[in-house]
Design a protein around this motif. Structure first.
Motif, PDB file in Angstrom:
ATOM      1  N   ARG A   1      16.891   4.897  -1.496  1.00 27.08           N
ATOM      2  CA  ARG A   1      15.672   4.412  -2.151  1.00 27.08           C
ATOM      3  C   ARG A   1      14.441   5.154  -1.641  1.00 27.08           C
ATOM      4  O   ARG A   1      13.474   5.361  -2.372  1.00 27.08           O
ATOM      5  CB  ARG A   1      15.538   2.906  -1.908  1.00 27.08           C
ATOM      6  CG  ARG A   1      14.336   2.243  -2.582  1.00 27.08           C
ATOM      7  CD  ARG A   1      14.338   0.744  -2.281  1.00 27.08           C
ATOM      8  NE  ARG A   1      13.149   0.071  -2.780  1.00 27.08           N
ATOM      9  CZ  ARG A   1      13.012  -0.438  -3.994  1.00 27.08           C
ATOM     10  NH1 ARG A   1      14.005  -0.338  -4.865  1.00 27.08           N
ATOM     11  NH2 ARG A   1      11.885  -1.056  -4.348  1.00 27.08           N
TER      12      ARG A   1
ATOM     13  N   GLN B   1      14.034  -2.942   6.284  1.00 23.09           N
ATOM     14  CA  GLN B   1      12.790  -3.606   5.890  1.00 23.09           C
ATOM     15  C   GLN B   1      11.582  -2.904   6.497  1.00 23.09           C
ATOM     16  O   GLN B   1      10.566  -2.676   5.824  1.00 23.09           O
ATOM     17  CB  GLN B   1      12.829  -5.069   6.315  1.00 23.09           C
ATOM     18  CG  GLN B   1      11.615  -5.870   5.880  1.00 23.09           C
ATOM     19  CD  GLN B   1      11.630  -7.304   6.391  1.00 23.09           C
ATOM     20  OE1 GLN B   1      12.631  -7.775   6.927  1.00 23.09           O
ATOM     21  NE2 GLN B   1      10.515  -7.997   6.258  1.00 23.09           N
TER      22      GLN B   1
ATOM     23  N   MET C   1      10.850   0.463   4.833  1.00 20.18           N
ATOM     24  CA  MET C   1      10.219   0.322   3.530  1.00 20.18           C
ATOM     25  C   MET C   1       8.768  -0.134   3.643  1.00 20.18           C
ATOM     26  O   MET C   1       8.046  -0.154   2.643  1.00 20.18           O
ATOM     27  CB  MET C   1      11.006  -0.669   2.674  1.00 20.18           C
ATOM     28  CG  MET C   1      12.382  -0.155   2.269  1.00 20.18           C
ATOM     29  SD  MET C   1      13.391  -1.446   1.500  1.00 20.18           S
ATOM     30  CE  MET C   1      12.310  -1.931   0.160  1.00 20.18           C
TER      31      MET C   1
ATOM     32  N   ALA D   1       7.889  -3.141   4.239  1.00 18.81           N
ATOM     33  CA  ALA D   1       7.822  -4.483   3.657  1.00 18.81           C
ATOM     34  C   ALA D   1       7.616  -5.501   4.768  1.00 18.81           C
ATOM     35  O   ALA D   1       8.461  -6.360   5.023  1.00 18.81           O
ATOM     36  CB  ALA D   1       9.094  -4.782   2.874  1.00 18.81           C
TER      37      ALA D   1
ATOM     38  N   PRO E   1       8.353  -9.096   2.794  1.00 13.84           N
ATOM     39  CA  PRO E   1       8.360  -8.303   1.565  1.00 13.84           C
ATOM     40  C   PRO E   1       7.740  -9.059   0.387  1.00 13.84           C
ATOM     41  O   PRO E   1       7.762 -10.290   0.325  1.00 13.84           O
ATOM     42  CB  PRO E   1       9.849  -8.044   1.323  1.00 13.84           C
ATOM     43  CG  PRO E   1      10.540  -9.179   1.994  1.00 13.84           C
ATOM     44  CD  PRO E   1       9.707  -9.518   3.191  1.00 13.84           C
TER      45      PRO E   1
ATOM     46  N   ASP F   1       9.779  -4.818  -3.585  1.00 14.23           N
ATOM     47  CA  ASP F   1      10.463  -4.739  -2.293  1.00 14.23           C
ATOM     48  C   ASP F   1      11.230  -6.020  -2.016  1.00 14.23           C
ATOM     49  O   ASP F   1      12.355  -5.990  -1.486  1.00 14.23           O
ATOM     50  CB  ASP F   1       9.453  -4.492  -1.173  1.00 14.23           C
ATOM     51  CG  ASP F   1       8.936  -3.068  -1.155  1.00 14.23           C
ATOM     52  OD1 ASP F   1       9.587  -2.197  -1.768  1.00 14.23           O
ATOM     53  OD2 ASP F   1       7.884  -2.830  -0.538  1.00 14.23           O
TER      54      ASP F   1
ATOM     55  N   LEU G   1      15.231  -6.196  -1.410  1.00 16.94           N
ATOM     56  CA  LEU G   1      15.755  -6.701  -0.142  1.00 16.94           C
ATOM     57  C   LEU G   1      16.572  -7.968  -0.340  1.00 16.94           C
ATOM     58  O   LEU G   1      17.535  -8.217   0.407  1.00 16.94           O
ATOM     59  CB  LEU G   1      14.616  -6.930   0.844  1.00 16.94           C
ATOM     60  CG  LEU G   1      13.992  -5.632   1.379  1.00 16.94           C
ATOM     61  CD1 LEU G   1      12.715  -5.924   2.158  1.00 16.94           C
ATOM     62  CD2 LEU G   1      14.982  -4.864   2.252  1.00 16.94           C
TER      63      LEU G   1
END
Length: 555
Positions: free
Chosen positions: A107, A208, A211, A213, A217, A221, A225
């Motif tokens: 991702r 997490q 990202m 987030a 998040p 996101d 997740l």
């Protein structure tokens, strides 16, 4: 199997029901509140992780030791287009953690692949031969371990000499020295609030943070997740991590996500396990996890990761056919080994060796023997003169301490308090057995075999729809278990060696699997006293699955 003593999980004091506050705070049916109280929920907040599993309750991933330097090194690798290899483990925790990090890195645009060592040719953990092969065939700049590596000091040092960096993510017992990696992410370092994260839970926290987030998040996101929490739920339950506090939240959200739309691989897995609609922890433990685990037990676990990652329905179906075949093969081999081993002899540590035992099932059989006796157990096989053993221990024992006592006689060993493995020269079996038995006897001094903990009679348990509110049930938050006592009105055989029973006064039938636990089929007119778990089915209604025979009266 001998009838087991039992008692209620908690003594209920005289006076007003102590679970009234739980019932009022969460609008729980009284029997459901009673069930939660029996599991140690004294205050309404104790149930918040299950009944209000919002993202805001979860722990900021940057509080997990090692996350910040890991994020920096991984982002550097992504920016520089370095090849990244996720190096996993062959059990369900390792497989789900591998798939999770691969999907998260994809991702983020990383050039990522994965590697799973073979249980038979490589064994558990980081191996220099595997690392050298990865260098030669893929030339990664960065390797990420999941569910392994925290004790692999020499392997990480050697990797640096080959021009490769490591980020280690693990949750197994720490050694005296951390490997010299770019970062070590581990929940036992520096007082992290959730010491019970599974390997896949650690991987999730890292994903997490990668990202961004954080602390919680939102938006796309959060949706992504929540999808990853499906894997967290499967790996955490399969690895028997306590389903308390934040683990309860992560697994509950994962179960809720599994009950919705799934990708081709998970959808095929659910169909094979005949699971549909809302899922519980026991659906993972006895439906999904054994199938994924079978792949690594019977050979290489790569197909299990591919099943979780595939986006193609046709590939998912083909992989699932192979997974199901391996699971059936695993069952047959496991049953054959169980029947061939001598029964436990009452020793403080039940250690048996069968030179021809299949290495992939010895851990399952060790667990069966441990549950039957209430004492530590181990089953060993022999490969090229070396005994390889899987050990299991019940509550109150610590296999780590026992391995220390056996250290002079073993080649390697490690694992959890309740599950571990070791190897030794087969000729030293007597010495290893004596060391383990001596240590287990010391740990058992003054300790009586614990009674089975029950929730009362069937009428004291809530209905299935109410039970679902307290999910996840599993390690640390036991599934409901009732004492069923009465006279049989009918008894029928189905399958190879299973019984369908009817008890006077109980509207729902009993199912009793595997009559090796009882040599003769119960007959109509006979009185029985058993522990049984409620089994709800939208198609077939409620039944009760017998766990074991009980003594006829409370101790």
């Amino acid at each position: 199997m001998e009838a087991k003593t039992w008692r209620l999980r908690r003594e209920i004091p005289a006076g007003p029901a102590p679970w009234r506050a739980l019932a009022a705070a969460w609008n729980l049916e009284p029997r459901l509140a009673r069930l939660a109280w029996l599991r140690g929920a004294d205050q309404p907040e104790d149930l918040a992780w299950r009944l209000d599993p919002s993202w805001t309750r979860s722990t900021d991933p940057h509080l997990l030791p090692g996350v910040d330097p890991s994020v920096a090194r991984i982002r550097q690798a992504i920016g520089a287009r370095e090849r990244i290899v996720v190096y996993g483990d062959y059990d369900v925790d390792g497989v789900t953690a591998t798939a999770l990090l691969v999907r998260a890195l994809e991702r983020l645009g990383a050039e990522v692949s994965f590697f799973i060592p073979n249980r038979f040719s490589d064994g558990y953990g980081l191996h220099l031969d595997c690392i050298r092969e990865l260098k030669a065939t893929r030339d990664p700049g960065l390797l990420l371990s999941v569910d392994c590596g925290v004790r692999s000091v020499d392997e990480v040092k050697a990797s640096a000499e080959l021009g490769m960096d490591w980020v280690i993510t693990d949750h197994h017992a720490l050694g005296p020295e951390l490997p010299p990696a770019c970062a070590v992410v581990h929940p036992h370092l520096d007082g992290y609030p959730n010491r019970f994260l599974a390997g896949v839970g650690v991987a999730f926290k890292l994903a997490q943070a990668l990202m961004g987030a954080v602390p919680h998040p939102t938006g796309a996101d959060a949706a992504f997740l929540d999808g990853m929490l499906k894997l967290v739920a499967i790996g955490t339950v399969a690895d028997m991590m306590p389903l308390v506090d934040e683990n309860a939240l992560l697994v509950r959200r994962g179960l809720d996500s599994l009950g919705g739309k799934n990708g081709p691989g998970l959808a095929a897995l659910l169909r094979a396990a005949k699971k549909e609609g809302a899922l519980g922890g026991q659906d993972i433990a006895f439906g999904l996890a054994p199938r994924l685990n079978a792949v690594g037990r019977m050979g290489g676990a790569e197909d299990a990761v591919r099943l979780l990652l595939t986006r193609e329905a046709t590939e998912a179906e083909a992989l699932m056919v192979r997974v199901e075949a391996l699971n059936q093969e695993r069952r047959a081999i496991q049953q054959e080994l169980t029947a061939s081993l001598p029964p436990p002899d009452g020793a403080a540590f039940d250690l048996v060796l069968d030179p021809a035992a299949h290495k992939g099932v010895i851990g399952i059989v060790a667990g069966q023997r441990m549950r039957a006796t209430g004492r530590p157990a181990g089953v060993c096989t022999v490969i090229d003169g070396v005994a390889h053993c899987s050990l299991r221990a019940p509550e109150g024992y610590d296999l780590g301490e026992l391995l220390v006592l056996a250290q002079p006689f073993i080649l390697s060993g490690g694992g959890h308090r309740a599950a571990a493995g070791l190897s030794f020269e087969a000729s030293r079996l007597t010495f290893v057995r004596q060391a383990l038995q001596r240590g287990a006897a010391m740990q058992a001094e003054g300790r009586e075999l614990p009674p089975l903990l029950l929730d009362g009679a069937p009428g004291e348990l809530p209905d299935d729809a109410d039970l679902a509110r307290l999910e996840p049930f599993g390690q640390g938050f036991a599934p409901p278990l009732a004492r069923v006592e009465g006279t049989l009105t009918s008894s029928a055989v189905f399958g190879a060696d299973h019984w369908k029973l009817r008890v006077a006064g109980l509207s729902d039938p009993l199912t009793w699997f595997s009559n090796h636990e009882r040599p003769a089929q119960p007959r109509a007119g006979e009185r029985i006293c058993v522990a049984a778990a409620p089994q709800g089915s939208a198609r077939w209604g409620r039944s009760w699955l017998v766990d074991m025979a009980l003594e006829g009266a409370a101790p």
